[in-house]
Design a protein around this motif. Structure first.
Motif, PDB file in Angstrom:
ATOM      1  N   CYS A  66     -23.685 130.649  99.343  1.00 23.80           N
ATOM      2  CA  CYS A  66     -23.975 130.546 100.779  1.00 23.80           C
ATOM      3  C   CYS A  66     -24.606 129.203 101.135  1.00 23.80           C
ATOM      4  O   CYS A  66     -24.315 128.631 102.183  1.00 23.80           O
ATOM      5  CB  CYS A  66     -24.887 131.690 101.204  1.00 23.80           C
ATOM      6  N   HIS A  71     -22.668 128.847 104.542  1.00 22.16           N
ATOM      7  CA  HIS A  71     -22.344 130.101 105.223  1.00 22.16           C
ATOM      8  C   HIS A  71     -23.067 130.156 106.563  1.00 22.16           C
ATOM      9  O   HIS A  71     -24.298 130.148 106.618  1.00 22.16           O
ATOM     10  CB  HIS A  71     -22.745 131.294 104.348  1.00 22.16           C
ATOM     11  N   CYS A  74     -26.419 132.074 107.760  1.00 19.49           N
ATOM     12  CA  CYS A  74     -26.926 132.778 106.576  1.00 19.49           C
ATOM     13  C   CYS A  74     -28.105 132.045 105.960  1.00 19.49           C
ATOM     14  O   CYS A  74     -29.161 132.608 105.784  1.00 19.49           O
ATOM     15  CB  CYS A  74     -25.800 132.945 105.559  1.00 19.49           C
ATOM     16  N   TRP A 114     -18.367 135.497 100.234  1.00 26.54           N
ATOM     17  CA  TRP A 114     -19.669 134.837 100.211  1.00 26.54           C
ATOM     18  C   TRP A 114     -20.607 135.558  99.252  1.00 26.54           C
ATOM     19  O   TRP A 114     -20.580 136.786  99.135  1.00 26.54           O
ATOM     20  CB  TRP A 114     -20.268 134.806 101.623  1.00 26.54           C
ATOM     21  N   CYS A 116     -23.624 136.326  99.540  1.00 22.63           N
ATOM     22  CA  CYS A 116     -24.473 137.370 100.117  1.00 22.63           C
ATOM     23  C   CYS A 116     -23.718 138.689 100.319  1.00 22.63           C
ATOM     24  O   CYS A 116     -24.317 139.701 100.624  1.00 22.63           O
ATOM     25  CB  CYS A 116     -25.086 136.899 101.436  1.00 22.63           C
TER      26      CYS A 116
HETATM   27 ZN    ZN Z   1     -24.234 134.249 103.092  1.00 23.63          ZN
END
Ligand code: ZN
Length: 164
Positions: A66, A71, A74, A114, A116
């Motif tokens: 990320c 990202h 994020c 991603w 996350c």
């Molecule tokens: Zn992320």
């Protein structure tokens, strides 16, 4: 897949500093493998050197950290050396976008996962979504090559069962 971020996620965004636990890419590979999917890694002949290549699905998978890949919404960019980080992440994102574009122009489907989205809590849901995308990619290849009528395209063309 949500874009809201927990404290835990925010913490993990700094994982470029110290990496702990299973690498995100490995989580994806393990899931795919144990669910019967086969793949190749870092195929150099495919543009952008995707992390995972699934040729029968004509699909390239990127597992993005990320922080490094920026990202959206994020990760927070550190206050220290903010301009440096911002410029670096922007370049990475531009390079990613260029790679995805080249792949798509060459008839590849691109799936970006991603970091996350691969927490213990989200892994299964994320990978089930990936699985759906893979199957839909496979179906679109099948539709291009089959000479059989494709049921959902023209349902009215299907022979109806005779009424009793
Ligand atoms: Zn992320």
């Amino acid at each position: 897949m949500t874009d809201t971020m927990t404290a835990e996620q925010r913490h993990r965004c700094m994982s470029h500093i110290r990496s702990k636990g299973t690498k995100p890419e490995l989580k994806v590979r393990r899931w795919l493998w144990s669910n019967g999917y086969r793949y190749r890694l870092n195929v150099k002949s495919v543009p952008g050197k995707p992390d995972i290549v699934m040729r029968p699905y004509r699909t390239a998978i990127f597992v993005n950290g990320c922080f490094w890949h920026g990202h959206e919404g994020c990760c927070k960019i550190p206050q220290t050396n903010r301009d440096f980080w911002q410029a670096k992440i922007r370049r990475n994102r531009e390079r990613d976008a260029a790679n995805y574009r080249i792949l798509r122009e060459n008839g590849w489907q691109v799936i970006v996962i991603w970091e996350c989205q691969l927490t213990a809590e989200h892994l299964e849901t994320t990978m089930r979504e990936v699985e759906m995308l893979l199957n839909s990619n496979l179906l679109s290849i099948y539709k291009r090559h089959t000479t059989l009528p494709y049921p959902t395209d023209e349902p009215e063309a299907l022979p109806m069962a005779a009424e009793e």
